[in-house]
Write a protein that holds these residues in place. Sequence first.
Motif, PDB file in Angstrom:
ATOM      1  N   GLU A 141       0.834  -1.202   0.000  1.00  0.00           N
ATOM      2  CA  GLU A 141       0.000   0.000   0.000  1.00  0.00           C
ATOM      3  C   GLU A 141       0.867   1.250   0.000  1.00  0.00           C
ATOM      4  O   GLU A 141       0.529   2.251  -0.637  1.00  0.00           O
ATOM      5  N   ARG A 191     -10.898   3.375   2.535  1.00  0.00           N
ATOM      6  CA  ARG A 191      -9.876   2.402   2.873  1.00  0.00           C
ATOM      7  C   ARG A 191      -9.937   2.176   4.369  1.00  0.00           C
ATOM      8  O   ARG A 191     -10.099   3.118   5.149  1.00  0.00           O
ATOM      9  N   PRO A 196      -8.038   1.220   7.748  1.00  0.00           N
ATOM     10  CA  PRO A 196      -6.658   1.146   8.227  1.00  0.00           C
ATOM     11  C   PRO A 196      -6.298  -0.273   8.656  1.00  0.00           C
ATOM     12  O   PRO A 196      -7.158  -1.017   9.138  1.00  0.00           O
ATOM     13  N   SER A 197      -5.042  -0.648   8.465  1.00  0.00           N
ATOM     14  CA  SER A 197      -4.630  -2.009   8.806  1.00  0.00           C
ATOM     15  C   SER A 197      -4.280  -2.132  10.280  1.00  0.00           C
ATOM     16  O   SER A 197      -4.190  -3.232  10.806  1.00  0.00           O
ATOM     17  N   VAL A 198      -4.070  -1.016  10.950  1.00  0.00           N
ATOM     18  CA  VAL A 198      -3.728  -1.075  12.364  1.00  0.00           C
ATOM     19  C   VAL A 198      -4.300   0.189  13.019  1.00  0.00           C
ATOM     20  O   VAL A 198      -4.366   1.240  12.397  1.00  0.00           O
ATOM     21  N   LYS A 233     -11.112   4.600  12.114  1.00  0.00           N
ATOM     22  CA  LYS A 233     -11.701   5.598  11.223  1.00  0.00           C
ATOM     23  C   LYS A 233     -11.455   5.143   9.800  1.00  0.00           C
ATOM     24  O   LYS A 233     -10.324   4.814   9.453  1.00  0.00           O
ATOM     25  N   ILE A 255     -10.789   5.694   5.942  1.00  0.00           N
ATOM     26  CA  ILE A 255     -10.060   6.754   5.258  1.00  0.00           C
ATOM     27  C   ILE A 255     -10.764   7.068   3.955  1.00  0.00           C
ATOM     28  O   ILE A 255     -11.019   6.178   3.148  1.00  0.00           O
ATOM     29  N   LEU A 292      -8.299  10.577  -0.446  1.00  0.00           N
ATOM     30  CA  LEU A 292      -6.907  10.671  -0.009  1.00  0.00           C
ATOM     31  C   LEU A 292      -6.070   9.514  -0.527  1.00  0.00           C
ATOM     32  O   LEU A 292      -4.852   9.600  -0.632  1.00  0.00           O
ATOM     33  N   VAL A 293      -6.744   8.388  -0.810  1.00  0.00           N
ATOM     34  CA  VAL A 293      -6.000   7.189  -1.199  1.00  0.00           C
ATOM     35  C   VAL A 293      -5.618   7.306  -2.659  1.00  0.00           C
ATOM     36  O   VAL A 293      -6.437   7.654  -3.504  1.00  0.00           O
ATOM     37  N   LYS A 294      -4.380   7.036  -2.954  1.00  0.00           N
ATOM     38  CA  LYS A 294      -3.922   7.154  -4.339  1.00  0.00           C
ATOM     39  C   LYS A 294      -4.189   5.854  -5.096  1.00  0.00           C
ATOM     40  O   LYS A 294      -4.309   4.799  -4.501  1.00  0.00           O
TER      41      LYS A 294
END
Lengths: 280, 470
Positions: free
Chosen positions: B318, B448, B450-452, B458, B460, B464-466
Amino acid sequence: MRWLQDPILDVQHLTMRFGGLVAVNDLSFQAGRGDITALIGPNGAGKTTVFNCITGFYKPSEGMVALRKPDGSHLLLERLPGYDINWKGKVARTFQNIRLFSGMTVLENLLVAQHNPLMIASGFTFLGILGIGGYRKAEKEAIEKAKYWLEKARLMHRADDPAGDLPYGDQRRLEIARAMCTDPLLLCLDEPAAGLNPRESLELNELLLSIRKDNGTSILLIEHDMSVVMQISDHVVVLDYGTKISDGAPVEVRNDPKVIAAYLGVADEEVEKVEAEIGA
Amino acid sequence: MNAPSITTAGQTQAVTRAFDLGAALKDSLKTALIMLGLSIPILAYKTDQSGADLFLTPRWGLVAIICAIVFGMRLVLHAFTASRAYRQATPSSHQATEPVHAEPSAFQHVSKFAIPFFLGVALCFPVIIYLIQGGLNESRYWVDLGILILTYVMLGWGLNIVVGLAGLLDLGYVAFYAVGAYSYALLSTTFGLSFWICLPLAGILAAFWGMILGFPVLRLRGDYLAIVTLAFGEIVRLVLINWVDLTNGGAGISSIPRATFFGIPFTAGEGGFAQTFGLEFNGMHRIIFLYYLILVLALITNFVTMRLRKLPVGRAWEALREDEIACRSLGINTTNTKLTAFAIGAMFGGFAGSFFAVRQGFVSPESFNFLESAIILAIVVLGGMGSQIGVAIAAIVLVGGPEILRNLTFLQAIFGSGFDPNEYRLLLFGAGMVAMMVWRPRGLISEREPSVILKERKAISGSLVKEGHG
């Protein structure tokens, strides 16, 4: 000149050419262990090119970039592949235009920085995917380290927010925290104070001084903001048109006529005098 | 999106007067003229054959009707956008006090209920169909459809690793599907290996080919990567057609051994599945077994992907999608990281391929053309890159949707008995894709996860994610 006695970084005759353009010309300087060394110069002087050579983004056309480990052994950075400069050479860097993983959270950014130790802990994914081995424990430790740096960069309250949502000053500090998560011996900062207001700039100074004091990391920085350079650096190297024009303690450099000429320019009637001085 | 409006009185007035009838009429007239121009070669004349002669039948009435429809719709569109612009420009009294994006995101909506729901439906699907259709043989079509959808769900999840997580645009994913299918077909027909031995072998071989593809293309980015992967897909297909000695060329490989129930074949006679378990023999036993087989394979793909996302390699994928240069400065070996993404994505493609071979009992190069790659990529993009549940929903819509359209015979009552909804499948498919990209350009589920997390989960925002640059 204590940076000559125990240098962490020894740059010798570094030259970088892009086709016919000589961006850096026969540059030699040392950065002392435990020092904050500033690399300054007018726009286009080749500062970022020097950084890119040190951190492996460019292969220098000529010259040597040697990192002196605490045990005194040398590591030639220009011979390492780009990604190994961080892992084997322990040199970390930030970027002039902030490069965060904007779609990942602040915490994830700091965990990505600890990729290599975590990769080993997860048995190169093979053990981690089966859930055996010490990956869980290693991840917990990695999160603890990330928390330490979050605390230090005062970003604890934003830990679960995407990095792209942070205000500019926070992003700058996060990038420094992320670089520090790789446990570097030398931290290279490319204009860390760009775009910060005076108060944020002061906070940055404190952060950098505490990094040097608490973590023993030497710092090499490019900066235009003279308040940062003069207040915190122990050693200043001035570049103009790819060559070194001055090298010394901040006070010496500040009063060096060559530096003043390079930065401010000189009146027409003085040109000859200055040219004679700088040997042009 | 809707920026909180700081509108001055002048602007508001400008917008209220914005629906300029004259301009709208003029624009609509222009659109109708364009339509008229387009109609002349396409619609205005119909060729009728009478014996050996060809007649041109003019259809100016139809052209007039179409142009009128286009004119009217353009006018309505103008009215709609004008009224929407007016509404946006005049803030309601609530707007100032309302927090922006306070409502739960689409992801939170979907993930809370959708995941247990879909899993439950998937697990009980053959039973539900059995009860609805009232018999094993009657439910054959639906269980087959379920298998088809799940195959694409699995392929989508496999490609999601490459495209969604690592951000490498792969237009030749079907090559690995083909490698998996031919691996099983050749290993089982030549060496008589069973499906359960061939399945991991097919995965390993596909992963190997993923690496082989990976090495030369890793220097490329973006469009160039897409073109090379596309070419790789075609090369594999052409090799399968032309290497007749090994693959039997375009004729394909037939009579591939069927899957067995862990060694017990699905046959009617002695020692078969039905007899061993004291059931009456029915060909559907094998189909239902295949359904659960692909369900398990798909769930394994999902489980492994979810797990990888929480491991350093998944985070590195990622991070690579977000910023490759920053990755390199943090000591991540980008070449190896990209290679693992290619290899693991290809491995799941290989598993799916060997399932395909065992289900069909026949493989030929025709099954692995570019359209397959395009559909799998469309599933990933439509579902939302990186989102597992989004990809599953997109696979159901894109693969199941056209099949359901086949069965909409009641539409004949509306459009007359000559109406065949099947013929409009691709038209509706295309319209649906365009609509999706207008309303949800980042896919069904763009958020997206979060993985941790440290304190609070929250989602995402997709903005913001490319997407990655290849």
